[in-house]
Design an enzyme around this catalytic site. Structure first.
Site, mmCIF file in Angstrom:
data_model
loop_
_atom_site.group_PDB
_atom_site.id
_atom_site.type_symbol
_atom_site.label_atom_id
_atom_site.label_comp_id
_atom_site.label_asym_id
_atom_site.label_seq_id
_atom_site.Cartn_x
_atom_site.Cartn_y
_atom_site.Cartn_z
ATOM 1 N N ASP A 81 -25.606 90.286 -56.038
ATOM 2 C CA ASP A 81 -27.069 90.345 -55.971
ATOM 3 C C ASP A 81 -27.682 90.633 -57.342
ATOM 4 O OD1 ASP A 81 -29.437 90.151 -54.578
ATOM 5 O OD2 ASP A 81 -29.520 92.287 -54.131
ATOM 6 N N HIS B 248 -29.293 82.213 -61.098
ATOM 7 C CA HIS B 248 -28.202 81.705 -60.259
ATOM 8 C C HIS B 248 -27.182 80.955 -61.121
ATOM 9 C CE1 HIS B 248 -30.385 83.057 -56.845
ATOM 10 N NE2 HIS B 248 -31.282 82.093 -56.826
ATOM 11 N N LEU C 163 -3.939 84.349 -55.005
ATOM 12 C CA LEU C 163 -5.196 85.008 -54.607
ATOM 13 C C LEU C 163 -5.906 84.068 -53.644
ATOM 14 C CD1 LEU C 163 -7.688 87.025 -55.185
ATOM 15 C CD2 LEU C 163 -8.360 85.396 -56.952
HETATM 16 C C1 IPE Z 1 -27.584 89.101 -50.080
HETATM 17 O O1 IPE Z 1 -28.572 89.195 -51.045
HETATM 18 C C2 IPE Z 1 -27.063 87.688 -50.012
HETATM 19 C C3 IPE Z 1 -26.287 87.246 -51.158
HETATM 20 C C4 IPE Z 1 -25.960 87.946 -52.204
HETATM 21 C C5 IPE Z 1 -25.807 85.895 -51.065
HETATM 22 P P1 IPE Z 1 -30.117 89.075 -50.672
HETATM 23 O O2 IPE Z 1 -30.861 89.219 -51.941
HETATM 24 O O3 IPE Z 1 -30.381 87.861 -49.875
HETATM 25 O O4 IPE Z 1 -30.323 90.348 -49.745
HETATM 26 P P2 IPE Z 1 -31.664 91.133 -49.382
HETATM 27 O O5 IPE Z 1 -32.666 90.099 -48.981
HETATM 28 O O6 IPE Z 1 -32.082 91.859 -50.603
HETATM 29 O O7 IPE Z 1 -31.276 92.079 -48.284
HETATM 30 C C1 IPE Z 2 -28.332 86.901 -55.186
HETATM 31 O O1 IPE Z 2 -29.332 87.115 -56.122
HETATM 32 C C2 IPE Z 2 -28.024 85.427 -55.011
HETATM 33 C C3 IPE Z 2 -28.393 84.883 -53.708
HETATM 34 C C4 IPE Z 2 -28.926 85.553 -52.726
HETATM 35 C C5 IPE Z 2 -28.157 83.479 -53.512
HETATM 36 P P1 IPE Z 2 -30.861 87.108 -55.707
HETATM 37 O O2 IPE Z 2 -31.402 85.729 -55.825
HETATM 38 O O3 IPE Z 2 -31.050 87.757 -54.370
HETATM 39 O O4 IPE Z 2 -31.494 88.016 -56.843
HETATM 40 P P2 IPE Z 2 -32.604 89.146 -56.649
HETATM 41 O O5 IPE Z 2 -32.064 90.144 -55.677
HETATM 42 O O6 IPE Z 2 -33.840 88.473 -56.132
HETATM 43 O O7 IPE Z 2 -32.768 89.694 -58.016
HETATM 44 MG MG MG Z 3 -31.309 89.689 -53.814
#
Ligand code: IPE
Ligand code: IPE
Ligand code: MG
Length: 261
Positions: free
Chosen positions: A27, A44, A138
């Site tokens: 995240d 991303h 792995l």
């Molecule tokens: C969780 O992150 C999903 C992934 C890392 C793929 P999100 O950014 O979607 O989670 P929330 O919305 O903060 O709970």
């Molecule tokens: C996690 O990073 C990646 C996915 C959920 C695909 P985010 O896109 O949720 O990044 P933040 O949390 O908004 O910074």
């Molecule tokens: Mg996020």
């Protein structure tokens, strides 16, 4: 205490207090990009390098399974353009990385409701899984269109259908039977769940599997995640006493064998 039936790699893991199965909620990509006045999708793309380095690290450390949360069942609700870039990125990564994974004896597996993806992507996933199926250094498990509740409902449906057809009875539904239908059933129990990005929640990730996992939260945003942060998480894990419901004294005297590793 070591299980006498464990194989030699399990024994090494237990002795070194190394997790056998690590999962990561990757995240913070969007915030990482926004801090640089860039579009969220830039984050991303930058996150791919952190995926590469965590896979390399896991393999080097002898971790048996690495499960990465790449796209949740809830992430479809994001702006269309962001979802589109993420899908393009899956296509790109499958094309650019699979040969390298194979060369490094790494098996690729994708868990989640794959029917949500376009047919071409589903075909690429199947081909990558088939190519790497016999690799055993792995297992890299990518959770895509994955939800912990989906995983549990899916297992419940499989068992319900076996009861309905008379193949099994109601009393055959045990925790062990249920576990066999959970998407990660062939991998070791989840030992360590890492979440980057500073939030302290599971966001519908491996709900069933988290029962006795250790949690490690870091403020590091995913694109900044590297071997050193991963090592800190592993070191933290090694300091913990996993009691599985027993007392600390029971664990110290190895009077009773704990449930896992
Ligand atoms: C969780 O992150 C999903 C992934 C890392 C793929 P999100 O950014 O979607 O989670 P929330 O919305 O903060 O709970
Ligand atoms: C996690 O990073 C990646 C996915 C959920 C695909 P985010 O896109 O949720 O990044 P933040 O949390 O908004 O910074
Ligand atoms: Mg996020």
């Amino acid at each position: 205490m070591l299980n006498p039936d464990a194989n030699s790699s399990d024994k090494v893991c237990a002795a070194l207090k190394m997790p056998r199965h690590v999962a990561i909620i990757m995240d913070g990509n969007g915030r990482w990009a926004q801090q640089r006045n860039k579009l969220r999708t830039f984050g991303h793309k930058a996150g791919v390098e952190a995926v590469r380095s965590s896979v390399t690290f896991a393999r080097k450390k002898g971790i048996k399974s690495l499960t990465l949360f790449a796209f949740s069942s809830e992430n479809w609700q994001r702006p269309k353009q962001e979802v589109g870039v993420l899908m393009d990125l899956f296509h790109f990564v499958l094309k650019s990385e699979v040969k390298k994974l194979h060369k490094n004896n790494i098996r690729l597996k994708v868990i989640g409701d794959l029917s949500g993806f376009d047919v071409k992507l589903q075909e690429k996933i199947s081909a990558a899984e088939a190519l790497t199926a016999n690799n055993d250094a792995l297992v890299l498990n990518i959770a895509a269109n994955y939800g912990g509740r989906w995983d549990i409902v899916n297992a419940a449906k499989c068992l319900a259908s076996s009861v309905a057809s008379g193949d099994i009875g109601l009393d055959d539904i045990t925790e062990a039977a249920f576990d066999k239908h959970i998407s990660t059933h062939e991998f070791p129990e989840l030992d360590l769940l890492i979440r980057t990005g500073g939030d302290h929640r599971v966001s519908n990730f491996l709900l069933w599997q988290c029962a006795y996992a250790e949690f490690y939260f870091t403020e590091t945003l995913w694109p900044d995640f590297n071997e050193s942060v991963f090592q800190t998480a592993i070191d933290d894990f090694a300091q913990r006493q996993r009691r599985f419901g027993l007392t600390g004294e029971q664990i110290m005297t190895a009077e009773v064998e704990p449930k896992a590793c």
